[in-house]
Motif scaffolding. Structure first.
Motif, PDB file in Angstrom:
ATOM      1  N   LEU A  27       0.849  -1.181   0.000  1.00 22.15           N
ATOM      2  CA  LEU A  27       0.000   0.000   0.000  1.00 22.15           C
ATOM      3  C   LEU A  27       0.886   1.232   0.000  1.00 22.15           C
ATOM      4  CD1 LEU A  27      -2.369  -1.172   2.885  1.00 22.15           C
ATOM      5  CD2 LEU A  27      -2.851  -1.334   0.452  1.00 22.15           C
ATOM      6  N   PRO A  68      -2.600   9.248   7.477  1.00 23.12           N
ATOM      7  CA  PRO A  68      -2.170   8.774   6.148  1.00 23.12           C
ATOM      8  C   PRO A  68      -3.382   8.557   5.255  1.00 23.12           C
ATOM      9  CG  PRO A  68      -1.096   7.536   7.909  1.00 23.12           C
ATOM     10  CD  PRO A  68      -2.175   8.337   8.553  1.00 23.12           C
ATOM     11  N   TYR A 110       0.738   5.350   0.925  1.00 13.91           N
ATOM     12  CA  TYR A 110      -0.015   6.391   1.609  1.00 13.91           C
ATOM     13  C   TYR A 110       0.720   7.723   1.474  1.00 13.91           C
ATOM     14  CZ  TYR A 110      -2.672   2.787   4.188  1.00 13.91           C
ATOM     15  OH  TYR A 110      -3.485   1.735   4.540  1.00 13.91           O
ATOM     16  N   LEU A 114      -4.753   6.797   1.868  1.00 15.45           N
ATOM     17  CA  LEU A 114      -4.432   5.709   0.954  1.00 15.45           C
ATOM     18  C   LEU A 114      -4.450   6.208  -0.486  1.00 15.45           C
ATOM     19  CD1 LEU A 114      -3.881   2.678   0.565  1.00 15.45           C
ATOM     20  CD2 LEU A 114      -6.366   2.344   0.435  1.00 15.45           C
ATOM     21  N   ALA A 138      -3.427   0.680  -3.657  1.00 16.96           N
ATOM     22  CA  ALA A 138      -3.291  -0.622  -3.019  1.00 16.96           C
ATOM     23  C   ALA A 138      -2.971  -1.661  -4.092  1.00 16.96           C
ATOM     24  CB  ALA A 138      -4.567  -1.004  -2.279  1.00 16.96           C
TER      25      ALA A 138
END
Lengths: 113, 114
Positions: B33, B43, B35, B45, B48
């Motif tokens: 992932l 954080p 961030y 996202l 992913a």
């Protein structure tokens, strides 16, 4: 879209006091994680809950405890606070079908004096 | 525990330039992932990645899950001033079993000069 809600956003406590941090996950997310981030550091995993049961435990002091309630919100209880507990505390949540995809809340900044 | 080596630690670039950062590990990861974190915030996202070799884009951002499952990179094209922040890689190591606690890299501080 709804995000993770954390309260309070800021908290100032004296040494040896207690603190309770609250986390409300994104709707329909059933897993909650707690992380601690010190100044200039990366987030460190503390503890997680899945379906109201503790699922994993990281470097969480024995002075800290947490639980997840029937509405999936979670609380992190911190007792006998120490100066070193001053940090940002993040809650993250993830959906049932993608437990590894974690969405973070805005954090609670805890300052222990 | 597993460690992620993230590089570079910091970057200072001109607006419009492309940026690349990466993370490596000695362990195999199930998920990678990426961030972005701004001061005093949580954080956010960005991307992913779930499968080895996966290449995913999100606007000007592109990330890949390394074929060995031990690395990932993030590219930002045509940087703009609002790209400023700390970028973290994070992952769930295979050795963690069914638990999904994230291991984070140390972050890359990106500064964009207008």
């Amino acid at each position: 879209a709804a995000g993770v809600i954390q309260s309070p956003r800021h908290l100032i406590k004296e040494k040896r006091e207690t603190a309770t941090l609250k986390c409300y996950p994104i709707p329909r997310h059933d897993t909650v994680y707690w992380y601690q981030q010190g100044p200039g550091q990366d987030p460190q995993f503390l503890i997680s809950f899945y379906e109201k049961m503790q699922s994993d435990k990281g470097s969480i002091p024995d002075r800290f405890s947490a639980q997840q309630f029937s509405d999936y919100h979670s609380e992190l209880n911190m007792s006998s606070l120490e100066l070193g507990d001053s940090a940002l505390y993040f809650c993250a949540s993830s959906p049932r079908n993608q437990a590894e995809t974690q969405y973070f809340g805005p954090g609670t900044r805890l300052l222990v004096l | 525990g597993q460690q992620l080596n993230q590089s570079p630690q910091s970057m200072f670039i001109q607006e419009g330039e492309d940026v690349s950062m990466n993370c490596t590990s000695s362990s195999i990861f199930n998920t990678w992932l990426w961030y972005k974190q701004e001061p005093g915030e949580g954080p956010v996202l960005l991307i992913a990645l779930y499968k080895a070799g996966e290449l995913t884009s999100n606007g000007r951002l592109t990330a890949q899950f390394g074929i060995t499952r031990k690395d990932s990179f993030l590219n930002i094209s045509a940087s703009i001033p609002s790209d400023v922040g700390i970028y973290f890689c994070a992952g769930t190591p295979v050795a963690g079993g069914s638990n999904y606690k994230l291991t984070f890299g140390k972050g890359t501080l990106l500064t964009v000069n207008p």
